[in-house]
Design a protein around this motif. Sequence first.
Motif, short mmCIF file in Angstrom:
data_model
loop_
_atom_site.label_atom_id
_atom_site.label_comp_id
_atom_site.label_asym_id
_atom_site.label_seq_id
_atom_site.Cartn_x
_atom_site.Cartn_y
_atom_site.Cartn_z
N GLY A 236 -32.37 41.86 -65.26
CA GLY A 236 -32.84 41.84 -64.45
C GLY A 236 -34.43 41.58 -63.95
N ASN A 239 -36.85 38.43 -64.63
CA ASN A 239 -36.67 37.24 -63.47
C ASN A 239 -37.05 38.02 -61.90
N ALA A 240 -37.52 39.38 -62.17
CA ALA A 240 -38.32 40.40 -61.64
C ALA A 240 -39.80 40.11 -61.49
N GLN A 243 -40.64 36.36 -60.37
CA GLN A 243 -40.34 36.35 -59.79
C GLN A 243 -42.31 36.58 -58.33
N ASP A 244 -42.72 37.58 -58.98
CA ASP A 244 -43.89 37.95 -58.75
C ASP A 244 -45.00 37.46 -58.96
N ASN A 355 -44.43 45.86 -63.62
CA ASN A 355 -43.35 45.25 -64.36
C ASN A 355 -43.26 44.70 -65.65
#
Length: 400
Positions: A236, A239-240, A243-244, A355
């Motif tokens: 994940g 994807n995180a 998205q951010d 991230n």
Amino acid sequence: NDNPHQESYLRMLGVAGSIELELKLFQPLLETHQFQKLKPFISLLNAYFAFETLSDNLAVGLARCKTPTPFQQMQKQIILAFNQKMLKKILSNTNSAGELLTKERNKIAHISLNHQSLAPRQMQIFIDDYEKNYAVKHSDEFEYSFFNILILNISTCLMLLDSLKTSPLYLSLKHSLMRRYISVSKIIDHSQQATRVELAAWGRDSILVVPTYMHCIGALDLVEPNPNFSQSINNGLLNAAMQDGALCTRLLNDIGTHLLKADASQRQELFTCWRNIIPKNTQDVFTKIQHLAEHPDYHECLSRIRKDLNHGEFNVCLDNLASQSTSENNLEIFFKNIDYYADLYQAIRHKLHNNLTYLNDLLDNDQISTIIGNFVKFHEYKYSFDYESMQGEYAITNNQ
């Protein structure tokens, strides 16, 4: 190449801006031979962007309408129907795109490409010069061509998806494209009653940043595989980060770099100044905000707000104002919206930085994290300019 309008045309389609973005993302990371391998993927992405830019113009003038006109009701019906048809095709419907849109064809035929544009004068210049140079009269064929554009939009979207069918990101790309059209419909149907959290989420999913990330990063992994790439998907982390990055880009698109990077005390100082310069006899909140946005002292920092007011486009800071009871309440809500989204932007920006650091460690190189980070940095730069300048907006030309 001998067309004198080539640059303006590519700018109006957003393609020139997209190429500028892609060069910013990839050129610092790749050797020439690596970049050449990516060109077929990038070219396909730009074709899709071009038809998306034109299709998005169907929504110009539709935002914040308390009592939609018959034309605006038709706009809304066409967009919602198109989104449903696009979802069906992404889910592998076997009907042709043209067959799926048959019921809407007559309505679509009444919508002018010139009128539904951020650059109507430029559109007319293209048509006038074509007719003059070739001694033909094709105005209606060109001006009322939204049906063809929507078909091409669906076709290029499906080609974009198909180009990543062997990538570990294929299903994620498919779902992100579906969320794009679902979220656009939610914004059109429910934005006036939505919460700030909903507007941020729908805005993030509708802006096509995550599909762009997925297509570019998936293509990069196909031509330059990373052994840990699938792990970054499965846990994940990738994807995180995407998205951010998408949420940061949506907020930059709607609010602009200056306001989002201002700290709380700077914003409060601005709000105090704004209260003092708004005419007291103005009743409509959007007229008040327009007055602020046109003021020479705030012209630059409110550029994105002014753009969406001028063109009737959706905006996370504006869409929940029309349903409030009084103009004064609305103005304070507008200020609170800016505060909320600026704090959110700064928090998400910090989370994104962390991230991307984790992603570097997992993948043992910084290519993918640089692409994600540079995407946001590019839009921080672009949206620091006035939207009417060529640097400040994708679909702007010299002849605006």
